[in-house]
Design an enzyme around this catalytic site. Structure first.
Site, short mmCIF file in Angstrom:
data_model
loop_
_atom_site.label_atom_id
_atom_site.label_comp_id
_atom_site.label_asym_id
_atom_site.label_seq_id
_atom_site.Cartn_x
_atom_site.Cartn_y
_atom_site.Cartn_z
N ASN A 59 70.64 32.82 37.00
CA ASN A 59 71.06 34.11 36.45
C ASN A 59 71.51 34.02 34.99
O ASN A 59 72.24 34.87 34.51
CB ASN A 59 72.20 34.69 37.29
CG ASN A 59 71.78 34.96 38.72
OD1 ASN A 59 70.69 35.46 38.97
ND2 ASN A 59 72.63 34.61 39.68
N HIS A 102 77.14 43.48 47.77
CA HIS A 102 77.27 42.03 47.86
C HIS A 102 78.17 41.62 49.02
O HIS A 102 79.10 42.35 49.41
CB HIS A 102 77.84 41.49 46.55
CG HIS A 102 77.73 40.02 46.39
ND1 HIS A 102 78.75 39.16 46.73
CD2 HIS A 102 76.71 39.24 45.95
CE1 HIS A 102 78.37 37.92 46.49
NE2 HIS A 102 77.14 37.93 46.01
N GLU A 111 76.83 48.84 43.53
CA GLU A 111 76.51 47.96 42.40
C GLU A 111 75.65 48.74 41.42
O GLU A 111 74.95 49.67 41.82
CB GLU A 111 75.77 46.72 42.89
CG GLU A 111 76.53 45.94 43.95
CD GLU A 111 75.78 44.70 44.43
OE1 GLU A 111 74.89 44.21 43.71
OE2 GLU A 111 76.10 44.23 45.54
N SER A 124 71.34 42.61 43.29
CA SER A 124 70.91 41.26 42.93
C SER A 124 69.64 40.80 43.62
O SER A 124 68.93 39.92 43.10
CB SER A 124 72.03 40.27 43.21
OG SER A 124 72.34 40.24 44.60
N ASP A 178 80.13 47.34 40.99
CA ASP A 178 79.98 45.92 40.66
C ASP A 178 78.86 45.80 39.63
O ASP A 178 77.71 46.11 39.91
CB ASP A 178 79.64 45.13 41.93
CG ASP A 178 79.61 43.62 41.68
OD1 ASP A 178 79.38 43.21 40.53
OD2 ASP A 178 79.81 42.87 42.65
N HIS A 200 75.30 41.98 37.61
CA HIS A 200 73.94 41.73 37.13
C HIS A 200 73.50 42.70 36.05
O HIS A 200 72.32 42.73 35.68
CB HIS A 200 72.97 41.76 38.31
CG HIS A 200 73.20 40.65 39.28
ND1 HIS A 200 72.67 39.38 39.12
CD2 HIS A 200 73.97 40.59 40.39
CE1 HIS A 200 73.07 38.60 40.10
NE2 HIS A 200 73.86 39.31 40.90
N LYS A 253 76.86 35.02 34.59
CA LYS A 253 75.44 35.34 34.56
C LYS A 253 75.00 35.51 33.11
O LYS A 253 74.79 34.51 32.43
CB LYS A 253 75.19 36.55 35.44
CG LYS A 253 75.54 36.23 36.90
CD LYS A 253 75.45 37.39 37.82
CE LYS A 253 75.74 36.97 39.26
NZ LYS A 253 77.13 36.50 39.47
#
Length: 393
Positions: A49, A142, A185, A189, A214, A217, A243
Site C-alpha cells: 500500500n 474493515h 470507508e 481496500s 475511514d 486508503h 499507506k
C-alpha cells in the site's frame, strides 16, 4: 511441543484443506517498485500500500532521525502520562487541518484507532444519552471496525455496500435516545471503490446520525493535495500514516469535544504507549510532501485506469474499482492461489486475497498501483495475467 499444539496443528490443517492457510514471506526492498524474496528472487511489487512510494524516501528517514535525536527512539509512556510531546501536538494540528477538522489524536495503528473509537462512542451513548448506541455499518467495513463493535458489545445493523438508500431505510426504523453511528470507508481496500460521502453526509444530517469515515486508503493519494475524500463532510475521520504517507501509525480527526472525549474514553489512546518520535518525524515530512505530489497521484490514477481497461477488454472482472486498488475477481481459493503463483514466477507480486478477508467465492488478485511503477511494468503485468488466465481456462 506443548500439550495444546495438537489443537493448533488440527486448526492449521483445516485451513490448509480449505486453501486458506497463510504464511509470512520475508521481503527486502530492492529499489523502485522492486522487492527481493529471501531466496533472492526479485519481483515487481503490485501488492503493498505504498501508494506514493514514500516508504524509502530519504527525507522521511532524515526527519525520523532528527526527531529521534531530540525526543529519543520511543515516547516512553502513554499520552496521559509523559508520552505527549510538543511535536506530537503540532502534528495533530497539521492532521486536523488536512482533514478540515478542529482537532485530531494520534494512534499507533489504524486497527487500534478503529477498535478504540467505536467503544468510546458507545460509552458516550450509554453515559450521556442514557441508551445503547445504534451502529449502522456498510457491510464491507474493515475488520477493525467490526472488532470495535464487538468490543463495545453492540451488534451493528449492516446496510448493503455503498447503498445509501438502504442505509436511510434502516435509519427510518430506529427509535430511542441512543446515539446513531454510521460506519463506512471512503475507499474500500479490497474492491477499490469509493463511497458517496456527500450523500452519506446528507442522510446522516437528516437522521441526526454521527458519520464516521475511514480514510486509510484515500489519505495522501486522493482528493485535493492528497487530503482524501471526506472533505469536511464527516463527523469523524480515521486515517493511517502507513499507506500513502509511507510511515506507520494512525489518527482520528473530529471536533475538539470528541477528541477530548477520546482522551478519556478511547482505550487504545489511554492504555498504549504513544507512537515513537521516529514514526512521527517521518509523518511530519510526508505531510510536507503531499501538496507537491499531484503529478504522482495523477500517474497512479492513470496506471490504474489503463490496467482496468486492459482487464475489461480481456473479459476480466475488476468489480467496482475506480481507484489505485484494482481487484481481479477469480472466484475460488485454488484458482486465486494458482494465478498468484504464476504471476510470481513471472516476476510480479500480486497477492491472492481469500476468505475471511473477502467473502467465500470472492477470491481475487488485489493489484495496487504506486507512483514508482512504470507504464512498461503495468503493461507487462496486464499481458502476463491475461496469458496466465487463458492458460487456466
Amino acid at each position: 511441543m506443548t500439550r495444546f499444539d495438537n489443537l493448533f496443528q488440527k486448526g492449521l490443517a483445516d485451513l490448509s484443506a480449505q486453501g486458506r492457510l497463510r504464511t509470512c514471506q520475508q521481503w527486502q526492498y530492492a529499489g523502485g517498485a522492486l522487492l527481493k524474496r529471501s531466496d533472492d528472487v526479485v519481483v515487481i511489487d503490485f501488492s503493498s500500500n505504498d501508494y506514493l512510494g514514500l516508504r524509502m524516501h530519504p527525507l522521511l528517514r532524515e526527519r525520523a532521525s532528527a526527531w529521534a535525536q531530540v525526543e529519543g527512539s520511543g515516547s516512553g509512556a502513554s499520552r496521559l502520562v509523559t508520552g505527549t510531546s510538543s511535536q506530537a501536538c503540532a502534528l495533530e494540528k497539521r492532521v486536523a487541518r488536512l482533514k478540515h477538522m478542529q482537532a485530531a489524536r494520534l494512534f499507533s495503528s489504524g486497527w487500534q484507532a478503529n477498535a478504540s473509537l467505536v467503544p468510546a462512542l458507545a460509552r458516550l451513548s450509554a453515559q450521556v444519552c442514557g441508551a445503547p448506541a445504534v451502529i449502522l455499518a456498510d457491510k464491507l467495513i474493515h475488520a477493525s471496525l467490526y472488532h470495535g463493535c464487538a468490543a463495545a458489545g453492540v451488534r451493528p445493523i449492516r446496510f448493503r455496500h455503498n447503498d445509501v438508500a438502504h442505509l436511510e431505510s434502516q435509519l427510518q426504523k430506529i427509535e430511542g435516545a441512543g446515539l446513531r453511528i454510521v460506519l463506512t470507508e471512503s475507499v474500500f481496500s479490497m474492491d477499490g471503490d469509493v463511497a458517496d460521502i456527500a450523500a452519506l453526509h446528507e442522510v446522516a444530517q437528516k437522521y441526526d446520525a454521527l458519520l464516521c469515515v475511514d480514510e486509510a486508503h484515500a489519505t495522501g493519494i486522493l482528493g485535493p493535495e492528497g487530503a482524501g475524500l471526506a472533505n469536511g463532510l464527516a463527523d469523524v475521520v480515521v486515517g493511517t500514516f502507513s499507506k500513502a504517507l509511507g510511515s506507520m501509525g494512525a489518527f482520528i480527526a473530529a471536533s475538539e469535544g470528541l477528541c477530548r472525549w477520546l482522551d478519556n474514553a478511547a482505550s487504545g489512546f489511554i492504555y498504549s504507549t504513544a507512537p515513537s518520535p521516529l514514526v512521527l518525524g517521518a509523518v511530519d515530512v510526508a505531510l510536507d510532501l503531499l501538496p507537491q505530489m499531484d503529478t504522482q497521484r495523477a500517474h497512479v490514477g492513470a496506471l490504474a485506469a489503463s490496467f482496468r481497461q486492459k482487464m475489461h477488454d480481456a473479459g476480466q472482472d475488476t468489480g467496482p474499482s475506480s481507484t489505485q486498488i484494482v481487484p481481479i475477481l477469480v472466484g475460488q481459493e485454488a484458482q486465486a492461489r494458482t494465478l498468484a503463483q504464476k504471476m510470481a514466477e513471472a516476476g510480479f507480486l500480486a497477492v491472492a486475497i481469500r476468505p475471511p478477508t473477502v467473502p467465500p467465492g470472492g477470491c481475487r488478485l488485489r493489484v495496487v498501483f504506486h507512483a514508482n511503477h512504470t507504464w512498461a511494468q503495468m503493461e507487462a503485468l496486464a499481458d502476463t495475467f491475461i496469458r496466465a488466465s487463458k492458460g487456466m481456462a
